[in-house]
Write an enzyme that holds these catalytic residues in place. Structure first.
Site, mmCIF file in Angstrom:
data_model
loop_
_atom_site.group_PDB
_atom_site.id
_atom_site.type_symbol
_atom_site.label_atom_id
_atom_site.label_comp_id
_atom_site.label_asym_id
_atom_site.label_seq_id
_atom_site.Cartn_x
_atom_site.Cartn_y
_atom_site.Cartn_z
ATOM 1 N N GLY A 1 120.350 83.622 88.399
ATOM 2 C CA GLY A 1 121.340 82.837 89.129
ATOM 3 C C GLY A 1 121.303 83.110 90.623
ATOM 4 C CB THR A 2 121.066 86.269 92.546
ATOM 5 O OG1 THR A 2 122.187 86.845 91.855
ATOM 6 C CG2 THR A 2 121.082 86.698 93.995
ATOM 7 C CG ASN B 1 132.318 84.624 88.773
ATOM 8 O OD1 ASN B 1 132.408 83.677 89.558
ATOM 9 N ND2 ASN B 1 132.331 85.880 89.175
ATOM 10 C CB SER C 1 121.885 83.245 85.236
ATOM 11 O OG SER C 1 121.425 84.539 84.924
ATOM 12 C CB THR D 1 102.307 85.880 87.174
ATOM 13 O OG1 THR D 1 101.101 85.869 87.937
ATOM 14 C CG2 THR D 1 101.977 85.757 85.699
ATOM 15 C CB CYS E 1 130.682 91.041 91.804
ATOM 16 S SG CYS E 1 129.751 90.046 90.666
HETATM 17 C C1 LIG Z 1 126.346 86.047 87.079
HETATM 18 C C2 LIG Z 1 126.541 84.982 88.083
HETATM 19 C C3 LIG Z 1 125.604 84.747 89.101
HETATM 20 C C4 LIG Z 1 124.396 85.626 89.284
HETATM 21 O O1 LIG Z 1 123.434 85.425 88.290
HETATM 22 P P1 LIG Z 1 122.304 86.554 88.057
HETATM 23 O O2 LIG Z 1 121.376 85.924 87.071
HETATM 24 O O3 LIG Z 1 122.994 87.734 87.503
HETATM 25 O O4 LIG Z 1 121.644 86.787 89.362
HETATM 26 C C5 LIG Z 1 125.828 83.713 89.975
HETATM 27 N N1 LIG Z 1 126.907 82.926 89.862
HETATM 28 C C6 LIG Z 1 127.837 83.104 88.903
HETATM 29 C C7 LIG Z 1 129.005 82.191 88.815
HETATM 30 C C8 LIG Z 1 127.688 84.145 87.980
HETATM 31 O O5 LIG Z 1 128.608 84.323 87.043
#
Ligand SMILES: *Cc1c(COP(=O)(O)O)cnc(C)c1O
Length: 395
Positions: free
Chosen positions: A72-73, A152, A200, A238, A326
């Site tokens: 996600g990041t 989240n 993610s 890769t 976080c």
């Molecule tokens: C967990 C999360 C992310 C980050 O995703 P990762 O795969 O852990 O880097 C970004 N946005 C939201 C809303 C999340 O809950």
């Protein structure tokens, strides 16, 4: 209960057994590079194609709209920085909300240092971005709007389709961080006019360190990572083959079980909320009661401190979170709870429980009972609570 009760599925989820089984061959014997021409590589290439189709299926888009990333990041960073860099000649203004994940907010801060201007939209006390707020913030030089699908911390689900509709009349791209929503609620980027979407794998029972960015046809988002020709030249490196295959399988399972899970988790969630509200004094549900992720319970307890409760509940075998994973370990209260106008004291007493389809009623009952116990313990040592009770008894 001897086993751990895991109620922190917004932080990460347990990898599904089916997913792990699909991955194992690619971690052992099927180790070829998907870019190689011989069979050992070609098998892997085929498996990647299959995973891309599985994900495209759930979003009702074309496989070529899906670009695999490290999570996600990375997807959020790519969407924001890529758009900012490639559209800077059209304008340097971006819009986001005050309740985004740090993957968005810290990327915005990075862009501010590089001369971009960001508007952080206010939300109401349930965490909704109002359509009018978005409309009023749009400017001729706005090049991107990024608003998360579901939050989240408090689970609020935004009216993303309405935002997409509204942005039809504006050249700004529309990105949504759907990391919490993907696999939980139906999302149709085409129909909802979403230009880019982040997800993610580890948030929907897939492995960690893998995700994807949906990019609609016609958007030529520049590469974020430079190197080989992987992902049609858009994301070098890769491929994380086993994890991508696991993510594809996890997406397929999530799509098949979505409605059944939603019903089951909604019932358990509402049961937990009603027990807490009935049996625990001085508490407050954060977020929306209706437009809320089926697995999210976020409650503030007055005269208590979220982090302390998390530790005390851990000793009872329960995993949960104080607002957001976080923000834990940091003294400052969560930016999301501040944005929904909670008093600092109320924000500090917040706890987040996020359920999964494996969560049982017995686990919820055990958790609420444990919560009552540890809360009473910790309130008894809270001087504000003690004096509050004394004053009220005198009346
Ligand atoms: C967990 C999360 C992310 C980050 O995703 P990762 O795969 O852990 O880097 C970004 N946005 C939201 C809303 C999340 O809950």
């Amino acid at each position: 209960m001897n086993q751990t009760i895991y109620l922190d599925n917004a932080a990460t989820t347990k990898i599904s057994d089916h997913v792990l089984a699909c991955m194992l061959p690619f971690l052992k014997d099927s180790y070829g590079n998907p870019s190689s021409l011989y069979d050992l590589g070609a098998d892997n290439k085929e498996a990647l194609t299959n995973a891309r189709q599985q994900i495209a299926g759930i979003l009702a888009c074309k496989p070529q709209n899906i670009f695999f990333t490290s999570g996600g990041t990375e997807s959020d960073n790519w969407a924001l920085i890529g758009t900012a860099e490639s559209r800077a000649h059209l304008g340097k203004h971006l819009i986001t909300s005050k309740i985004e994940h740090h993957a968005i907010l810290h990327t915005c801060e990075y862009l501010e240092k590089r001369g971009f201007e960001i508007t952080y939209l206010d939300v109401d006390e349930q965490g909704f971005v109002k359509k009018e707020t978005l409309m009023n913030a749009l400017r001729p030089d706005t090049i991107l709007v990024s608003i998360m699908t579901a939050n989240n911390e408090i689970g609020t689900i935004q009216p993303i389709a309405e935002f997409g509709e509204l942005l039809q009349d504006h050249p700004a791209f529309f990105h949504t961080d759907a990391v919490q929503a993907f696999g939980q609620i139906p999302i149709l980027p085409g129909k909802w006019h979403i230009d880019m979407l982040s997800a993610s794998s580890h948030k929907f029972h897939g492995p960690k360190g893998v995700g994807f960015l949906y990019i609609r046809d016609g958007i030529d988002l520049p590469s974020f990572l430079h190197g080989g020709k992987q992902e049609r030249g858009r994301r070098a490196g890769t491929e994380n083959v086993a994890s991508i295959i696991g993510m594809g399988k996890a997406a397929e399972i999530a799509a098949h079980t979505m409605e059944e899970r939603r019903q089951k988790e909604t019932a358990l969630r509402d049961y937990m909320i009603s027990r807490i509200e009935k049996e625990i004094p001085f508490c407050h549900l954060n977020g929306s009661r209706k437009q809320r992720l089926a697995n999210n319970v976020n409650v503030s307890f007055a005269f208590a401190e979220g982090e302390t409760l998390v530790v005390l509940l851990d000793m009872e075998g329960i995993c949960c979170s104080g607002g957001s994973a976080c923000t834990s370990g940091q003294a400052a209260s969560s930016h999301v709870l501040r944005a929904i106008h909670l008093e600092p004291d109320t924000a500090r007493g917040a706890l987040r429980f996020t359920l999964s389809e494996d969560t049982t009623k017995e686990e919820i009952d055990y958790t609420v009972d444990a919560l009552k116990k540890v809360l009473a313990q910790s309130r008894r040592m809270n001087s504000a609570f003690v004096s509050f009770m004394k004053i009220n008894r005198k009346r």
